[in-house]
Write an enzyme that holds these catalytic residues in place. Structure first.
Site, PDB file in Angstrom:
ATOM      1  CD  GLU A 196      -1.337   3.942   8.225  1.00 16.60           C
ATOM      2  OE1 GLU A 196      -1.095   4.371   9.373  1.00 16.60           O
ATOM      3  OE2 GLU A 196      -1.484   4.682   7.247  1.00 16.60           O
ATOM      4  CD  GLU A 198      -4.413   7.349  10.146  1.00 15.11           C
ATOM      5  OE1 GLU A 198      -3.954   8.381  10.642  1.00 15.11           O
ATOM      6  OE2 GLU A 198      -4.059   6.217  10.472  1.00 15.11           O
ATOM      7  CG  ASN A 232      -4.993   3.292   8.838  1.00 13.21           C
ATOM      8  OD1 ASN A 232      -5.240   2.323   8.115  1.00 13.21           O
ATOM      9  ND2 ASN A 232      -4.595   4.445   8.345  1.00 13.21           N
ATOM     10  CE1 TYR A 270       0.697   2.646  13.569  1.00 16.33           C
ATOM     11  CE2 TYR A 270      -1.297   3.818  12.902  1.00 16.33           C
ATOM     12  CZ  TYR A 270      -0.072   3.245  12.589  1.00 16.33           C
ATOM     13  OH  TYR A 270       0.381   3.274  11.298  1.00 16.33           O
ATOM     14  CG  HIS A 322      -0.860   8.933   3.664  1.00 14.14           C
ATOM     15  ND1 HIS A 322      -1.001   7.576   3.876  1.00 14.14           N
ATOM     16  CD2 HIS A 322      -0.414   9.442   4.838  1.00 14.14           C
ATOM     17  CE1 HIS A 322      -0.642   7.282   5.118  1.00 14.14           C
ATOM     18  NE2 HIS A 322      -0.275   8.390   5.730  1.00 14.14           N
ATOM     19  NE  ARG A 340      -3.286   2.466   2.817  1.00 12.00           N
ATOM     20  CZ  ARG A 340      -3.140   3.291   3.866  1.00 12.00           C
ATOM     21  NH1 ARG A 340      -2.398   2.960   4.896  1.00 12.00           N
ATOM     22  NH2 ARG A 340      -3.756   4.446   3.881  1.00 12.00           N
TER      23      ARG A 340
HETATM   24  C1  PNW Z   1      -0.760   7.348  10.875  1.00 11.36           C
HETATM   25  N1  PNW Z   1      -2.673  10.327  16.214  1.00 11.36           N
HETATM   26  O1  PNW Z   1      -0.613   8.585  11.488  1.00 11.36           O
HETATM   27  C2  PNW Z   1      -0.446   7.647   9.430  1.00 11.36           C
HETATM   28  O2  PNW Z   1      -1.366   7.158   8.506  1.00 11.36           O
HETATM   29  C3  PNW Z   1       0.972   7.357   9.053  1.00 11.36           C
HETATM   30  O3  PNW Z   1       1.344   8.191   7.993  1.00 11.36           O
HETATM   31  C4  PNW Z   1       1.864   7.510  10.274  1.00 11.36           C
HETATM   32  O4  PNW Z   1       3.218   7.427   9.958  1.00 11.36           O
HETATM   33  C5  PNW Z   1       1.450   6.412  11.253  1.00 11.36           C
HETATM   34  O5  PNW Z   1       0.068   6.466  11.539  1.00 11.36           O
HETATM   35  C6  PNW Z   1       2.217   6.453  12.574  1.00 11.36           C
HETATM   36  O6  PNW Z   1       2.004   7.641  13.260  1.00 11.36           O
HETATM   37  C7  PNW Z   1      -1.136   8.929  12.681  1.00 11.36           C
HETATM   38  O7  PNW Z   1      -2.130  11.311  16.755  1.00 11.36           O
HETATM   39  C8  PNW Z   1      -0.614  10.068  13.268  1.00 11.36           C
HETATM   40  O8  PNW Z   1      -3.674   9.753  16.709  1.00 11.36           O
HETATM   41  C9  PNW Z   1      -1.134  10.524  14.436  1.00 11.36           C
HETATM   42  C10 PNW Z   1      -2.173   9.847  15.021  1.00 11.36           C
HETATM   43  C11 PNW Z   1      -2.707   8.711  14.452  1.00 11.36           C
HETATM   44  C12 PNW Z   1      -2.182   8.249  13.266  1.00 11.36           C
END
Ligand code: PNW
Length: 476
Positions: free
Chosen positions: A376, A170, A299, A301, A125, A81
């Protein structure tokens, strides 16, 4: 004695991929007619990124894409991707396309196809052409029409060879970090602009999806990637539940309401009433936004943990979204953000694989029958090469194992998850954190730009090749 664990195996059709984005890896920012995006401008503004880092060279993927495809092929990945730089294809964001810009992506796609790696293209993006921001950016409606035109250009150029399409990555980050807290480009801190930007990003998705379908073969699929947060209340008290509901509306409902259900949540209108009357939502917009989707990208995290603020509204504000005295969240002064318990990655984000399971099951319930992809998931750690040049990252392996095991559990419980894209293939420009935070499965030496697969890349490659998760302590 504990039962031996059964190996965690995935369906044979499961797609194992890795993800990147244009500004984070390409470099070559002035080549072949490309003009600045909002991220070029922002990163070159003093004080906006760690160490003043920018994407001028990044990891030079524009010139090294063949090596990077060879790396993926060596690992045995089935999908990649990546995103397209809008201002490489359409400098200024309007008018005719630049053939040399499109040619780069055509060469990249052909290289992937030759190695049997499925390309998945993200159109946007976060790198809006600067001219469009100068004309007002996402808070202005015209930006959505410009995006549709760009989508049509790229769909015409690559629709014959790319099957998987993602309109936006996002949109929450584009709107809330770009126009709310200002920690992302264009760095504005305007609550109403944040909500207007959200609506116009939704409209851009709808118009873009229509434009893509009008020029592409019917077999191609159109999706978008949401950074859907799992929002958890600190307690089950009514006030904390209401706080979680408000943040869920602002994080998730504001996008998946119109996109998946054709309506904004009423509770979102109520919560933001003192700021805006939402008159920028015009007749017909919701039908345009509510295009049928072929799949949804998630996505993930880390989860969010929230509570209601006391009457004085004081308390923890750290929500993991970077340092800014401006909250990304409009109309949410009455909500507090807490650090969830447990281990954290180098981003300070707490590790909770069950949040991914909960997220998948939520969408499975809300939009049954819609195929899901994890577009992601991954972690930043302070990776350093050993004296022998190898890079060992056992924490990343543990993170990936934990999250993939939860994806597998969701599939066992009936969720239609078709694939997983590790963020990220390579160490890269981590936005406001610059090159300090390494998300890659492949290590990049920022002096020589040499690539070295970390142990997690070997671990993940084996998972991709066998369809089964290796043990976390398998030695690579
Ligand atoms: C995503 N937050 O970014 C993006 O899609 C990527 O480009 C990035 O490198 C990756 O996650 C890691 O950070 C985010 O603050 C940036 O919640 C910030 C947030 C979430 C996702």
């Amino acid at each position: 004695m504990p039962e031996p664990m059964s190996p965690v195996s995935f369906p044979s059709t499961f797609l194992w991929g890795a993800a990147t984005s244009a500004y984070q890896i390409e470099g070559a920012v002035r080549e072949d007619g490309r003009t600045p995006s909002i991220w070029d401008t922002f990163a070159h503004t003093p004080g906006k990124t760690a160490g003043g880092d920018h994407g001028d060279v990044a990891v030079d993927h524009y010139h090294r894409y063949r090596d990077d495809v060879a790396l993926m092929s060596g690992l045995g990945l089935g999908a990649y991707r990546f995103s397209i730089s809008w201002s490489r294809v359409q400098p200024t964001g309007r008018g005719p396309a630049v053939q040399r810009g499109l040619d780069f992506y055509r060469r990249l796609v052909d290289e992937l196809l030759a190695k049997d790696i499925k390309p998945a293209v993200t159109l946007y993006h976060w790198d809006l052409p600067q001219e469009l921001e100068d004309a007002g950016g996402w808070p202005e409606r015209d930006t959505a029409y410009r995006f549709a035109e760009y989508a049509q250009i790229v769909g015409e150029a690559l629709g014959d060879r790319v099957e998987q399409w993602i309109t936006l990555n996002e949109p929450w980050c584009s709107a809330f970090l770009g126009y709310g807290s200002g920690v992302h480009a264009p760095g504005r801190t305007e609550p109403v602009a944040t909500l207007r930007a959200s609506h116009h990003l939704n409209l851009a998705h709808g118009l873009g999806a229509k434009a893509l379908r009008s020029v592409m073969p019917a077999r191609n699929t159109v999706a978008l990637s949401l950074n859907s947060s799992t929002v958890r209340p600190l307690t089950q008290d009514a006030a904390d539940l209401a706080a979680a509901r408000k943040i869920d509306d602002l994080a998730n409902g504001i996008f998946h309401g119109p996109i998946l259900h054709g309506a904004y949540p009423e509770s979102l209108f109520t919560a933001t009433r003192q700021l805006t009357d939402w008159s920028y939502v015009q007749d017909g917009d919701l039908a345009t936004i509510n295009q049928p989707l072929d799949a949804l990208g998630l996505n993930y995290y880390t989860p969010a943990l929230v509570s209601a603020a006391g009457p004085d509204h004081s308390g923890p504000r750290a929500d993991g979204h970077g340092a800014s005295e401006h909250s990304p969240w409009p109309a949410a002064d009455d909500v507090l953000f807490h650090q969830p318990p447990g281990d954290r990655t180098a981003m300070g984000w707490s590790i909770d694989p069950t949040g991914l399971y909960d997220l998948i099951m939520r969408y499975e319930r809300e939009v049954p029958g819609l195929p899901l992809y994890i577009t992601e998931n991954g972690a930043a750690y302070d990776d350093k090469p050993d004296p022998d040049g190898r890079v060992h990252d056992p924490e990343r392996i543990a993170y990936l194992h934990g999250h993939l095991a939860e994806v597998r559990r969701a599939i066992a419980d009936g969720a239609d998850v078709r694939g997983y894209f590790l963020w990220s293939l390579l160490d890269n420009f981590e936005w406001a954190y610059g090159y300090e935070k390494r998300f890659g499965a492949v290590y990049v030496d920022y002096t020589t730009l040499e690539r070295t697969s970390k142990s997690s890349a070997h671990w993940y490659g084996k998972a991709a090749r066998t369809g089964t998760l290796p043990e976390v302590d398998e030695v690579f």
